[in-house]
Scaffold this active site. Structure first.
Site, PDB file in Angstrom:
ATOM      1  N   LYS A 252      36.896 -36.304 -61.607  1.00 13.84           N
ATOM      2  CA  LYS A 252      37.976 -37.134 -62.142  1.00 13.84           C
ATOM      3  C   LYS A 252      37.607 -38.596 -61.968  1.00 13.84           C
ATOM      4  O   LYS A 252      37.720 -39.172 -60.886  1.00 13.84           O
ATOM      5  CB  LYS A 252      39.307 -36.874 -61.428  1.00 13.84           C
TER       6      LYS A 252
ATOM      7  N   GLU B 224      34.662 -42.213 -48.962  1.00 11.77           N
ATOM      8  CA  GLU B 224      34.045 -43.548 -48.934  1.00 11.77           C
ATOM      9  C   GLU B 224      35.151 -44.536 -49.288  1.00 11.77           C
ATOM     10  O   GLU B 224      35.562 -44.620 -50.446  1.00 11.77           O
ATOM     11  CB  GLU B 224      32.922 -43.638 -49.977  1.00 11.77           C
TER      12      GLU B 224
ATOM     13  N   GLU C  22      41.806 -55.794 -47.212  1.00  8.43           N
ATOM     14  CA  GLU C  22      40.817 -55.843 -48.285  1.00  8.43           C
ATOM     15  C   GLU C  22      41.474 -56.484 -49.516  1.00  8.43           C
ATOM     16  O   GLU C  22      42.450 -55.959 -50.048  1.00  8.43           O
ATOM     17  CB  GLU C  22      40.361 -54.417 -48.614  1.00  8.43           C
TER      18      GLU C  22
END
Ligand code: NAD
Length: 471
Positions: free
Chosen positions: A169, A244, A378
């Site tokens: 996906k 990740e 982030e």
């Protein structure tokens, strides 16, 4: 208007059962470029059934057969490398330099898996037992938008190397890039069902992959928040997971660093992929004794950070992928000002003459403290926080004072000195004196930057289950 009306199941382009669509908007000028048909849970079921059936025979293939399949995959992609690069520039807005690298990374990852297979021991001894490393089963592969095809190729080629089949996906923001890659993969002539691709939304298609009992493993690259959702969902069927996730990487300039090389590198590290990189060096740690020199050098070197048309060779920073991402970055720039950091370069708003797209001014804050949100979260845009430290102990403490642990950069005149500091950094990779990469070296995060590793031996083993046979 481009219309992508198919997904890919069991070796064929096929209309999805799902009826929803997604608008593909250019980040360069915010015009509507295309419409992507989205799959649903039923499409995932069909894709998993195809991958499960294909696994019966694919798991029994020899290493030589899988090397041949990987070579076919490599050659088919390689023939259309320029097109793949150009469509990435257009759809995603990455700079041509970055996108070229990304296509090359995709190809390198396949070659690396071929090289790995040529030496990998699938049967080992442990005490009196013979240990067979067997493919784990159907792999679910879920990828983000910031180097879409490179992530797909890296994960899929590793799955194939292991003898796994896959349901992929991609990000819904990467529909055109996915379509071109699929044309290449179709050309490659792999057995039907070895890879299947279902475009769709994360909370529909991604969630269905996470929950499906016939998927044995998920390899995911994306945000930490989504990674946590996947990890929670995967436990019910005891899936293996490789996650990740995000990062807030420190770039430590040691007292003895050569600033004339370290500062241009720091700008590249912070702004790579327009700042939309999990490994971006977004916290620049500078000895207090050298802060004035660093501030000056940052100003002098900002011509590297050219923002503009991503198709031009000297552009480093293209637009943010979407208006939403642009707004998110703007909010962080505003937050930095409100938190009391000193705006040194850049700031809110768009650069002149680039009003139509999602362009951000490359921004640097100085006098940042590590407790500020701009130093902890982030941002995923071209925003660099400069933090000063009084001695090396404090530099290491600041570097490690983060929820993340994906990567760190260290600059020093002495390799020994840099290695000494690298040994104390809690991160999956530490780069010394430069932006280095080796596709055989493990890649992944400590702490909330993820679980598991990709690339090389560690990456391949994540798609294998050890079976001990005792006679
Ligand atoms: P994202 O987490 O929003 O989406 C990633 C993928 O997950 C997309 O395909 C999305 O559709 C899917 N998804 C969303 N919700 C889901 C759900 N509930 N279940 C299953 N799948 C779901 O990330 P993004 O915005 O596409 O990418 C940016 C993020 O990716 C950043 O945080 C960045 O640090 C991270 N990233 C990490 C690495 C790494 O290797 N560590 C590399 C690149 C990007």
């Amino acid at each position: 208007m481009i219309r992508i009306n198919s997904i890919y199941i069991n070796g064929a382009f096929t209309a999805p059962h799902g009826t929803a669509t997604f608008d593909l908007i250019s980040p360069i000028d915010n015009t509507l470029q295309g419409i992507l048909a989205l799959g649903d849970e039923e499409d995932v079921n069909r894709a998993v059934a195809a991958a499960k059936a294909a696994f019966q025979t694919f798991s029994q293939t020899t290493v030589a057969q899988r090397i041949a399949f990987l070579q076919q995959m490599h050659d088919a992609i390689s023939r259309r490398a320029d097109e793949l690069t150009n469509i990435m520039v257009q759809e995603y807005g990455g700079s041509i330099l970055f996108c070229r690298n990304s296509t090359q990374n995709a190809l390198n990852s396949i070659q690396t898996n071929i090289a790995l297979l040529q030496q990998f021991e699938f049967t080992r001894k442990a005490g009196t037992a013979t240990v067979r490393l067997e493919p784990v089963g159907v792999a679910g592969i879920i990828t983000p938008w910031n180097a879409s095809n490179s992530f797909i190729c890296g994960k899929l080629s590793t799955a194939i190397a292991a003898g796994c089949t896959a349901v992929i996906k991609p990000s819904e923001l990467s529909g055109r890039q996915t379509q071109l890659l699929l044309e290449c993969l179709h050309e490659a002539g792999l057995p039907d069902g070895v890879f299947n691709v279902v475009n769709g939304l994360g909370n529909v298609v991604g969630a269905a992959i996470t929950a499906h009992k016939d998927i044995a493993k998920i390899s995911f690259t994306g945000s930490t928040i989504t990674g946590k959702t996947i990890a929670r969902g995967a436990v019910d069927t005891m899936k293996r997971i490789t996650l990740e996730l995000g990062g807030k990487s420190p770039n430590i300039l040691l007292e003895d660093a050569d600033l004339k090389t370290a500062i241009p590198m720091a700008i590249q590290a912070a702004y790579m992929n327009s700042g939309q990189a999990c490994i971006a060096g977004t916290r620049l740690l500078v000895p207090a004794s050298r802060i004035d020199e660093v501030k000056q050098l940052l100003k002098e070197n900002m011509d590297i950070a050219r923002v503009g048309n991503p198709a031009e060779e000297d552009t480093l920073i293209g637009p943010m992928v979407s208006q939403k991402q642009y707004e998110r970055v703007q909010q962080y720039i505003q937050l930095g000002i409100e938190e009391g950091a000193e705006l040194w370069i850049g700031g809110p708003g768009k650069p002149a003459h680039l009003e139509a797209g999602n362009f951000v001014k490359p921004t640097i804050f100085v006098n940042v403290t590590n407790d500020m949100r701009i130093a902890r979260e982030e941002i995923f845009g071209p925003v660099l926080s400069v933090i000063s430290y009084k001695d090396e102990e404090e530099a290491i403490a600041i570097a490690n004072d983060t929820d993340y642990g994906l990567l760190a950069y260290v600059s020093s005149a002495s390799d020994e000195h840099a290695n000494h500091v690298a040994a104390r950094i809690r991160a999956g990779r530490v780069l010394i004196n430069g932006l280095k990469h080796d596709p055989m070296a493990p890649f992944g995060g400590f702490k909330q930057s993820g679980i598991g590793r990709e690339y090389g031996v560690y990456g391949l083993e994540a798609y294998l289950e050890p079976k001990a046979i005792l006679n």
